[in-house]
Structure formats: structure tokens, C-alpha cells
Design a protein around this motif. Structure first.
Motif, PDB file in Angstrom:
ATOM      1  N   MET A 123       3.205   7.742  43.263  1.00 13.77           N
ATOM      2  CA  MET A 123       4.129   7.854  44.397  1.00 13.77           C
ATOM      3  C   MET A 123       5.572   7.851  43.921  1.00 13.77           C
ATOM      4  N   ALA A 124       6.428   8.526  44.686  1.00 13.38           N
ATOM      5  CA  ALA A 124       7.861   8.423  44.392  1.00 13.38           C
ATOM      6  C   ALA A 124       8.491   7.487  45.421  1.00 13.38           C
ATOM      7  N   CYS A 125       8.614   7.944  46.681  1.00 13.29           N
ATOM      8  CA  CYS A 125       9.327   7.097  47.656  1.00 13.29           C
ATOM      9  C   CYS A 125       8.458   5.946  48.176  1.00 13.29           C
ATOM     10  N   SER A 126       7.172   6.164  48.303  1.00  9.50           N
ATOM     11  CA  SER A 126       6.179   5.212  48.832  1.00  9.50           C
ATOM     12  C   SER A 126       6.335   4.901  50.314  1.00  9.50           C
ATOM     13  N   ILE A 127       7.196   5.654  51.014  1.00  8.28           N
ATOM     14  CA  ILE A 127       7.399   5.387  52.438  1.00  8.28           C
ATOM     15  C   ILE A 127       7.300   6.648  53.303  1.00  8.28           C
ATOM     16  N   GLY A 128       6.671   7.683  52.767  1.00  5.32           N
ATOM     17  CA  GLY A 128       6.383   8.846  53.601  1.00  5.32           C
ATOM     18  C   GLY A 128       7.479   9.886  53.713  1.00  5.32           C
ATOM     19  N   VAL A 129       8.425   9.865  52.798  1.00  5.48           N
ATOM     20  CA  VAL A 129       9.554  10.777  52.901  1.00  5.48           C
ATOM     21  C   VAL A 129       9.449  11.973  51.955  1.00  5.48           C
ATOM     22  N   CYS A 130       9.074  11.718  50.698  1.00  3.18           N
ATOM     23  CA  CYS A 130       9.223  12.778  49.686  1.00  3.18           C
ATOM     24  C   CYS A 130       8.028  13.715  49.596  1.00  3.18           C
ATOM     25  N   ARG A 131       6.911  13.360  50.145  1.00  2.25           N
ATOM     26  CA  ARG A 131       5.693  14.174  50.100  1.00  2.25           C
ATOM     27  C   ARG A 131       5.185  14.370  48.668  1.00  2.25           C
ATOM     28  N   GLY A 132       5.417  13.386  47.835  1.00  2.00           N
ATOM     29  CA  GLY A 132       5.014  13.485  46.433  1.00  2.00           C
ATOM     30  C   GLY A 132       3.564  13.095  46.195  1.00  2.00           C
ATOM     31  N   CYS A 133       3.010  12.249  47.069  1.00  2.00           N
ATOM     32  CA  CYS A 133       1.681  11.669  46.778  1.00  2.00           C
ATOM     33  C   CYS A 133       0.604  12.246  47.686  1.00  2.00           C
ATOM     34  N   VAL A 134       0.665  13.529  47.961  1.00  2.00           N
ATOM     35  CA  VAL A 134      -0.273  14.082  48.939  1.00  2.00           C
ATOM     36  C   VAL A 134      -1.654  14.364  48.359  1.00  2.00           C
ATOM     37  N   ILE A 135      -2.642  14.300  49.240  1.00  2.00           N
ATOM     38  CA  ILE A 135      -3.987  14.760  48.908  1.00  2.00           C
ATOM     39  C   ILE A 135      -4.393  15.762  50.003  1.00  2.00           C
ATOM     40  N   ARG A 136      -5.445  16.516  49.749  1.00  2.00           N
ATOM     41  CA  ARG A 136      -5.864  17.515  50.727  1.00  2.00           C
ATOM     42  C   ARG A 136      -6.864  16.911  51.706  1.00  2.00           C
ATOM     43  N   LEU A 137      -6.651  17.234  52.984  1.00  2.00           N
ATOM     44  CA  LEU A 137      -7.505  16.696  54.042  1.00  2.00           C
ATOM     45  C   LEU A 137      -8.036  17.825  54.922  1.00  2.00           C
ATOM     46  N   HIS A 138      -9.262  17.659  55.402  1.00  2.00           N
ATOM     47  CA  HIS A 138      -9.807  18.595  56.390  1.00  2.00           C
ATOM     48  C   HIS A 138      -9.196  18.252  57.741  1.00  2.00           C
ATOM     49  N   LYS A 139      -8.700  19.255  58.430  1.00  2.00           N
ATOM     50  CA  LYS A 139      -8.202  18.991  59.776  1.00  2.00           C
ATOM     51  C   LYS A 139      -8.344  20.253  60.627  1.00  2.00           C
ATOM     52  N   ASP A 140      -8.949  20.121  61.777  1.00  2.00           N
ATOM     53  CA  ASP A 140      -9.116  21.246  62.711  1.00  2.00           C
ATOM     54  C   ASP A 140      -9.566  22.524  62.000  1.00  2.00           C
ATOM     55  N   ASN A 141     -10.637  22.474  61.261  1.00  2.00           N
ATOM     56  CA  ASN A 141     -11.178  23.634  60.545  1.00  2.00           C
ATOM     57  C   ASN A 141     -10.253  24.182  59.466  1.00  2.00           C
ATOM     58  N   GLY A 142      -9.197  23.482  59.184  1.00  2.00           N
ATOM     59  CA  GLY A 142      -8.306  23.925  58.117  1.00  2.00           C
ATOM     60  C   GLY A 142      -8.081  22.793  57.137  1.00  2.00           C
ATOM     61  N   ILE A 143      -7.159  23.038  56.212  1.00  2.00           N
ATOM     62  CA  ILE A 143      -6.852  21.995  55.237  1.00  2.00           C
ATOM     63  C   ILE A 143      -5.362  21.677  55.312  1.00  2.00           C
ATOM     64  N   VAL A 144      -5.037  20.406  55.374  1.00  2.00           N
ATOM     65  CA  VAL A 144      -3.635  19.988  55.405  1.00  2.00           C
ATOM     66  C   VAL A 144      -3.397  18.988  54.273  1.00  2.00           C
ATOM     67  N   TYR A 145      -2.132  18.764  53.976  1.00  2.00           N
ATOM     68  CA  TYR A 145      -1.793  17.723  53.002  1.00  2.00           C
ATOM     69  C   TYR A 145      -1.440  16.441  53.748  1.00  2.00           C
ATOM     70  N   GLY A 146      -2.006  15.347  53.304  1.00  2.00           N
ATOM     71  CA  GLY A 146      -1.663  14.051  53.867  1.00  2.00           C
ATOM     72  C   GLY A 146      -1.098  13.178  52.760  1.00  2.00           C
ATOM     73  N   SER A 147      -0.080  12.383  53.075  1.00  2.00           N
ATOM     74  CA  SER A 147       0.481  11.527  52.031  1.00  2.00           C
ATOM     75  C   SER A 147      -0.334  10.244  51.940  1.00  2.00           C
ATOM     76  N   VAL A 148      -0.617   9.836  50.712  1.00  2.00           N
ATOM     77  CA  VAL A 148      -1.371   8.603  50.506  1.00  2.00           C
ATOM     78  C   VAL A 148      -0.538   7.405  50.986  1.00  2.00           C
ATOM     79  N   CYS A 149       0.791   7.481  50.801  1.00  2.00           N
ATOM     80  CA  CYS A 149       1.626   6.320  51.116  1.00  2.00           C
ATOM     81  C   CYS A 149       1.821   6.093  52.607  1.00  2.00           C
ATOM     82  N   GLN A 150       1.774   7.144  53.414  1.00  2.00           N
ATOM     83  CA  GLN A 150       2.010   6.938  54.840  1.00  2.00           C
ATOM     84  C   GLN A 150       0.830   7.315  55.724  1.00  2.00           C
ATOM     85  N   ASP A 151       0.251   8.489  55.476  1.00  2.00           N
ATOM     86  CA  ASP A 151      -0.929   8.879  56.256  1.00  2.00           C
ATOM     87  C   ASP A 151      -2.129   8.048  55.809  1.00  2.00           C
TER      88      ASP A 151
END
Lengths: 313, 252
Positions: free
Chosen positions: B212-240
Motif C-alpha cells: 500500500m502507499a496511502c493506506s486510506i483509499g486515495v492513491c489506488r495503489g493496492c487494488v485487486i480485481r473483483l467480479h462485479k455486475d458481470n464485469g471486473i472492477v478494481y477494488g482497493s485492499v485498504c478501503q474497499d
């Protein structure tokens, strides 16, 4: 908070366009999100402004894989301009910024000239006071940096943006170049009001471990930022100041008060703080406080006087 | 069976704290337990704090392994890994540290037969979760895996030493009539647990880790891929996150 002595105006004397800042300290793009995220940490009204995350016409998912790599004195990122897109920004983020009366620079990026032209026109329509044009992102495949490294292309692009936008136009320059002077000149001649510099430096993070008779390797290629890039930034600002008259917002590795003085010494007119926000979310306001106290203690009545003194001594 | 569910982003207020080390103990091989006193008012299992380590650009995230509601003392566990953990290890009782927290979402507590799986230092949030489940009177069983005997961190109902915590998990799930799995550990273990849960048609929650960089959901540095509504989105580990449903993570 008593930061009145920090009020400053960035002025393009060629056309009299100006940007008034409560303090010369601005949160850099990509480290402040869409701004309101930092509310629980600091009083956003003590900031000169905040540069938004780079906004593109369409929303962008950003890069897959590892996006962050820590190095000595800094970090490498390859976020890849993940952002909500201009429409969502206008619908969801802009009203919050307006309601809370937060001063911001809209940071925009594109893959084609048309992208930038349209974004500029939208910013104009919505009367956004200041635009920071990102032509220096090293982390996207198309566009962006291609404009930022060629003086002719940058001149043409800036001219087109200028045509569509009447507010305060800032172009953010890349350090990933042989000579930054022709780029700065091109931007000024094309009618920009201000230069901000530097964006991140290209870098490669490498992690190698010998585990079970095998080398496990990981690399992250992206933009290097943090205190380790400060000498490069100081050099670049001094180069830019040799060739342009428009104001320059300096950034690159600022983490402490002394850094502000160093950038003033090479001609900075204001500052942006980026990576240091990750270390300390309160750094922008803390630096403003320190700067203000330094000025009071040493009888500098305003920021301009301090700037003049450092640059002429 | 009635179930209750806490909204993921219940605790949005994140704060910058200075904490005082109340104790630091060597609890297993290269493994330490640190108790920190601060003004932090509440914390839940799954959430983490990000500690400022001098001369390092990035804060280090640590799962909260306990929070005492009366004394407001929080506990973290850490294993020596690099400069960040080395700095923490060398601190003494009374020393100050700076941290942000509590960051991220929490495990949702559901009134089911819960299996908690901790792999190595991944046991940290599981211990806190177990305490929260116990408090609500929810059935739970914590099984943890460690490489060696001297690496065992106490607090589980069962320890697997040497082998994989995944061995016999299916048998255990059937025996105990488990219908929900919570887990934290290396991604490879979490992936297998999510797959097993899917195969057995039960629910799983996993706590993920990422630089993580910011660890508070701002920089989008720590994302992983998530299934959402038949698609794929990035979610941040630190906030999502760090807690995600096993079924929503895209396991590469």
C-alpha cells in the motif's frame, strides 16, 4: 490558523491571468484523490489548492498487477491514470468541491489532441478556475507523455487547449527528457499561464530472491517519486526558470520545510506536495504553518517578499 | 437461522494517532506481539492500522489482532520481514509510534457455523474475529497452520504444524457442519479456500494483503480485481477491503 501572510498570486504578466492561492502549498495530483478523502485528517481550507487525480474523458480502470514498489527514499507507481472520467467528476465530485469551497486545479490527461481539447472546453463551460494539463504521465500506453516530450507537439497541443480554455492554464512537465528548456519555452509561447514540474521519473523496481534453488523475480516499472528525486527536481526548476517568465509550481521530493526554501532559491513560485502525503497526511498544512511562522519570526511581511529575498540574496 | 450483517464501510472516520507501546513480546520464532495505547476509540476484526516507520516512504499495514474496549489498547502481531518490522521489533515499552487507523472494512459477523482459518501470521485478525464471534455467541472453530513448532502463535482451537492447513479442511467442514469460512494468510491459501468454499457451496470471507502507499483509499495503489455486475472492477485492499467475499475476488 493564521496563515494570512502566505496568500500569494500566480500571475502571467503577458495576459494578466492569475490564480490566487491562500497558501503556496498545493496537494499534488494522484495523492489527494478527488480531494474530500482527506477531510478527516486536515482542514482542507488551509491548503493553497489541491490538484485532482488526473481526469480523462472516459473513465479508466488503471493498470493491472502490482502498482506500487517502495525504493530507498521514495516509491515507484504505475497506477495508470485510474479515474472516474470527466462526466462522473462533474456530477459527483465537483458539487462537493464547490459546496465545501475547496480550491482545486483540475488535472486532465488524454490520449489524443481531441481528448485534451474537449476536456478544456468542458472545464471552460463549468468555469473551472485552474486547469493542470498532464502531458507527462509515464504510466499509460498511449498519448500523454508523447505530447510532453516533443516541443513542437507540446506547443500545438497547448495552443489548442488555450483556445478552448479561458481560465488559469498550467502545464505539468516531465523530467524524462534530454532538455526541459525547449518544452518550457514551447508551453509559454503557446499561451500557458504557468508551469508545474516535475512529474515522476521513469524507474524500475526490481525484487530478486533466491528461494529453494530458484530466483524469484518481480519488477515494477513506473514513475519514481519521493525525496530521492529532489535534486533532479531542483535542477529542472532552475533550468525552466532560465527560459520562462510565467510562474512555476515546483514539486519533486518535498518532505520538509527546508525543501521549500531550496525550491524558492531556484525560482519556485509555489509548491506541490505529492508522495509525502502518504507518509504524513497532515504534511501540507504542517508545512504551511512552519512557513508562516518562519516568515513572521523573520519579518517577511508576505510570501512575495520572502521569495524576492531568497532569490536576490 | 437469523443472520446479521454489518455494512462494509461502517467505520469511515480515519485518524492519525500517536500511540504508546504498552508491551512488546516475542511470542514465537521471529514473531512479536505489540500492545499500543492510543486515543483510538474503536476497532473491529479485519481492520488494520498503518504504522509510520522512520526513513521509509510507505507506512506498514498491520491487522488488528485485538482491541480492548475498556482500556482502548490495541494489539498487533508481526513477523520479522524487512526494515519496517525490524524498526518495530527494536521499540521498547513507553516508546511512541505514529499510525493511521482503524483503516479498511471489517469482517461481517454472521450467525452461522463458522470456520476460521489462519495461515501463519494471518492468524492475527482471526484471533480478533474469534473474540467478536464469541461475544455474539456465534459458533466458531479456529484452525491455524504453521511451518514449525516454534512458530506456533497461541489461541486457535487446532494447530496444523508442518503440513498445510488446507489438508483435511473439507473433512472438517463436513464434520462440523460449517457454512461460513473466514480466512487470512498468503494469497495462494486464500485462493484455495475460496475455491473449496465455492465447491462446497458455502460462503467465504478473506482478508487480503497488498503493498500500500496511502493506506486510506486515495492513491489506488493496492487494488485487486473483483467480479462485479458481470464485469471486473478494481477494488482497493485498504478501503474497499481488506475483507472481501471469496467469490468476488478474481483469483489469478
Amino acid at each position: 490558523m493564521g496563515l494570512e501572510n502566505l496568500k500569494t498570486t500566480l500571475l502571467n504578466s503577458k495576459n494578466d491571468k492569475s490564480l490566487i492561492l491562500k497558501t503556496p502549498i498545493i496537494g499534488a495530483s494522484g495523492t489527494y484523490g478527488y480531494v474530500d478523502e482527506y477531510e478527516s485528517f486536515i482542514d482542507l481550507n488551509c491548503l493553497g489548492a489541491i490538484s485532482t487525480k488526473g481526469i480523462t474523458l472516459e473513465k479508466r480502470p488503471g493498470n493491472s498487477g502490482d502498482r506500487i514498489f517502495e525504493v530507498q527514499g521514495g516509491m515507484i507507481n504505475r497506477i495508470g491514470l485510474e479515474n472516474v472520467g470527466i462526466q462522473t467528476f462533474l456530477l459527483e465530485k465537483l458539487p462537493k468541491l464547490k459546496q465545501k469551497n475547496i480550491d482545486f486545479l483540475l488535472n486532465i490527461a488524454g490520449s489524443t489532441t481531441e481528448d485534451y481539447e474537449r476536456l478544456a472546453a468542458i472545464a471552460n463551460e463549468y468555469e473551472i478556475k485552474a486547469l493542470e494539463v498532464n502531458v507527462s504521465c509515464p504510466n499509460v500506453k498511449q498519448g500523454c507523455l508523447e505530447f510532453g516530450l516533443n516541443p513542437n507537439a507540446l506547443f500545438e497541443l497547448t495552443k489548442k487547449i488555450r483556445k478552448n480554455y479561458d481560465g488559469f492554464l498550467i502545464v505539468k512537465l516531465s523530467p524524462n527528457t534530454q532538455d526541459i528548456k525547449p518544452l518550457a519555452t514551447a508551453v509559454e509561447q503557446a499561451g500557458a499561464d504557468c508551469i508545474s514540474a516535475i512529474n515522476t521519473l521513469r524507474g524500475l523496481g526490481v525484487d530478486v530472491n533466491y528461494v529453494g534453488n530458484k530466483f524469484i523475480k518481480k519488477t515494477v516499472q513506473g514513475g519514481l517519486s519521493g525525496s530521492c528525486i529532489k535534486p533532479v527536481a531542483l535542477y529542472m526548476i532552475s533550468q525552466i526558470k532560465q527560459v520562462v517568465k510565467i510562474p512555476v509550481i515546483a514539486m519533486g521530493g518535498i518532505t520538509k520545510f527546508q525543501d521549500l526554501l531550496e525550491f524558492l532559491a531556484v525560482g519556485a513560485d509555489a509548491f506541490q506536495i505529492g508522495t509525502a502525503n502518504f507518509i504524513d497526511p497532515g504534511i501540507c498544512t504542517n508545512l504551511a504553518q512552519e512557513l508562516s511562522e518562519f516568515m513572521t519570526k523573520n519579518n517577511f511581511k508576505d510570501f512575495n517578499e520572502l521569495k524576492g529575498a531568497i532569490q536576490n540574496d | 437461522m437469523p443472520s446479521f450483517f454489518y455494512e462494509k464501510t461502517e467505520n469511515k472516520m480515519k485518524k492519525d494517532y500517536t500511540g504508546t507501546i504498552k508491551s512488546i513480546k516475542n511470542i514465537a520464532l521471529n514473531t512479536f506481539e505489540m500492545k499500543i495505547e492510543s486515543k483510538l476509540k474503536n476497532a473491529h476484526s479485519g481492520q488494520f492500522i498503518s504504522i509510520l516507520c522512520p526513513n521509509k516512504t510507505l507506512r506498514r499495514p498491520f491487522s488488528i489482532s485485538d482491541f480492548d474496549e475498556e482500556t482502548k489498547i490495541l494489539t498487533i502481531l508481526f513477523k520479522l520481514k524487512g526494515e519496517g518490522t525490524q524498526y518495530l521489533k527494536n521499540l521498547n515499552t513507553g516508546d511512541k509510534i505514529k499510525f493511521l487507523g482503524p483503516n479498511g472494512n471489517r469482517f461481517s459477523l454472521e450467525n452461522k457455523n463458522c470456520l476460521l482459518v489462519g495461515a501463519g501470521i494471518g492468524i492475527a485478525p482471526m484471533l480478533f474475529l474469534k473474540k467478536e464471534l464469541n461475544k455474539e455467541g456465534i459458533n466458531n472453530y479456529l484452525i491455524s497452520g504453521f511451518k514449525e513448532n516454534n512458530e506456533v502463535i497461541q489461541g486457535s482451537d487446532e494447530n496444523i504444524i508442518g503440513g498445510s492447513v488446507l489438508d483435511n479442511l473439507e473433512k472438517l467442514i463436513k464434520e462440523k457442519n460449517i457454512d461460513l469460512i473466514y480466512s487470512c494468510g498468503p494469497t495462494i491459501v486464500l485462493k484455495k479456500i475460496a475455491q473449496l468454499a465455492k465447491d462446497l457451496k458455502i460462503k467465504s470471507y478473506v482478508a487480503m494483503e497488498k503493498t500500500m502507499a496511502c493506506s486510506i483509499g486515495v492513491c489506488r495503489g493496492c487494488v485487486i480485481r473483483l467480479h462485479k455486475d458481470n464485469g471486473i472492477v478494481y477494488g482497493s485492499v485498504c478501503q474497499d477491503g481488506p475483507v472481501f467475499k471469496g467469490s468476488e475476488v478474481v483469483w489469478d
